[in-house]
Scaffold this active site. Sequence first.
Site, PDB file in Angstrom:
ATOM      1  N   SER A 220       0.848  -1.194   0.000  1.00 52.81           N
ATOM      2  CA  SER A 220       0.000   0.000   0.000  1.00 52.81           C
ATOM      3  C   SER A 220       0.883   1.244   0.000  1.00 52.81           C
ATOM      4  O   SER A 220       1.869   1.316   0.729  1.00 52.81           O
ATOM      5  CB  SER A 220      -0.943  -0.004   1.200  1.00 52.81           C
ATOM      6  OG  SER A 220      -0.217  -0.110   2.412  1.00 52.81           O
ATOM      7  N   ALA A 223      -1.985   7.567  -0.403  1.00 57.64           N
ATOM      8  CA  ALA A 223      -2.787   8.249  -1.412  1.00 57.64           C
ATOM      9  C   ALA A 223      -2.362   7.903  -2.834  1.00 57.64           C
ATOM     10  O   ALA A 223      -3.109   8.162  -3.783  1.00 57.64           O
ATOM     11  CB  ALA A 223      -2.691   9.760  -1.208  1.00 57.64           C
ATOM     12  N   GLY A 225      -1.973   4.848  -3.986  1.00 58.70           N
ATOM     13  CA  GLY A 225      -2.534   3.583  -4.432  1.00 58.70           C
ATOM     14  C   GLY A 225      -1.803   2.373  -3.873  1.00 58.70           C
ATOM     15  O   GLY A 225      -1.485   2.321  -2.683  1.00 58.70           O
ATOM     16  N   GLY A 251      -5.521   0.516   5.580  1.00 56.14           N
ATOM     17  CA  GLY A 251      -4.696  -0.595   5.113  1.00 56.14           C
ATOM     18  C   GLY A 251      -5.282  -1.944   5.487  1.00 56.14           C
ATOM     19  O   GLY A 251      -5.149  -2.923   4.740  1.00 56.14           O
ATOM     20  N   ASP A 252      -5.936  -2.003   6.637  1.00 57.93           N
ATOM     21  CA  ASP A 252      -6.580  -3.251   7.066  1.00 57.93           C
ATOM     22  C   ASP A 252      -7.787  -3.561   6.178  1.00 57.93           C
ATOM     23  O   ASP A 252      -8.019  -4.715   5.815  1.00 57.93           O
ATOM     24  CB  ASP A 252      -7.008  -3.142   8.522  1.00 57.93           C
ATOM     25  CG  ASP A 252      -5.873  -2.689   9.420  1.00 57.93           C
ATOM     26  OD1 ASP A 252      -4.727  -3.116   9.180  1.00 57.93           O
ATOM     27  OD2 ASP A 252      -6.128  -1.896  10.344  1.00 57.93           O
TER      28      ASP A 252
END
Length: 363
Positions: A220, A223, A225, A251-252
């Site tokens: 990840s 912002a 992507g 992220g989770d």
Amino acid sequence: MILTLTLNPSLDRTIEIAALARGAVIRAAAAHLDPGGKGVNVSRALLANDVASRAVVPFGGDEGRQLVRLLAGEGLDMVTVPVSGATRSNVTLAEPDGTVTKINEPGTALSAGELDTIADAVLAAAHEADWVVASGSLPPEVPADVYARLCRRFAGAGIHVAVDTSGPALVAALPAGPALVKPNAEELAAATGLPIRTVGDAVEAALKLRAAGARTVLASLGADGAVLVEDGGVWYGEAAVAERRSSVGAGDAMLAGFLAGGASGEAALVEALAWGAAAVGLPGSRMPGPADIHRDGVRTGPPDPSRPLTSVPAEPRSPKHVSGAPAPTDGRSAAPSEPGHPSTAPSGTTPLPEPPTPEPAHP
């Protein structure tokens, strides 16, 4: 079924403010209290989208009991393991432009007996699981190879293990061959010693993690992507966010979406990005449901290696063990030093293997 393990869960209080000013009295615009911890959030996101999941959650003290009540109120299927220490509390200050300031408690140590009890709970629940997600920071004094040992235990049973952690615990897990790792840009830089300034840098670092043992890397980039590197190819993707409320748990949610989407290929990357973007648009660490997720705002394809990252580039930090040297005996990281030359391993370490040339993606 997707089983999650969170060794260091938390109560997460998010406070929305107009602007952060040190030394000032700041009035909150809103406040939210949510159950927290990376594995807990993965299970919450899956629950919100009717994907079968179960969470193994150690808890202790008044904070731990409140955590369990909040999770029970959401209807989460969980296995709770009482421990002697108190569950930690974290505070997030969220500003209107999406800037987030986090204050995370370290958590309390787990005894060897408590770790054994938690491991037994995971093993007892894992026979129904297709995936085990070992996620989050380690409490103080927990051995850094704890996730690596889980990978080895489950490999023989045909259960896939996803690892989402950082520092020594991430590096220690790689030789155990996790089916999936999900670092962010900062964690990529720390694990490989490479600066992450472009999409190409992120792909190169992800390839190094694969060369060290991970089968699939979903990285990840905030912002900017995400990149996906696996046997089937390499993809880059990004998702539009209309209004950024909080990045806590995004992220989770991305990891949950990737697993729910089949955990392989461009279609799974689309799900990951859509779920992560939806979480950014929600307050606190609320997880998105079907009504929040918009796949039409996601764009994926082959990566452009020269594309710069618009968010703050991640520079490598050089704790003594993060570039492949043996991990310490506990979860504590050494103090970071100044970034070195990207191609030079920190003194006293063994670099991660050089990555192979990537296979082209087939959109």
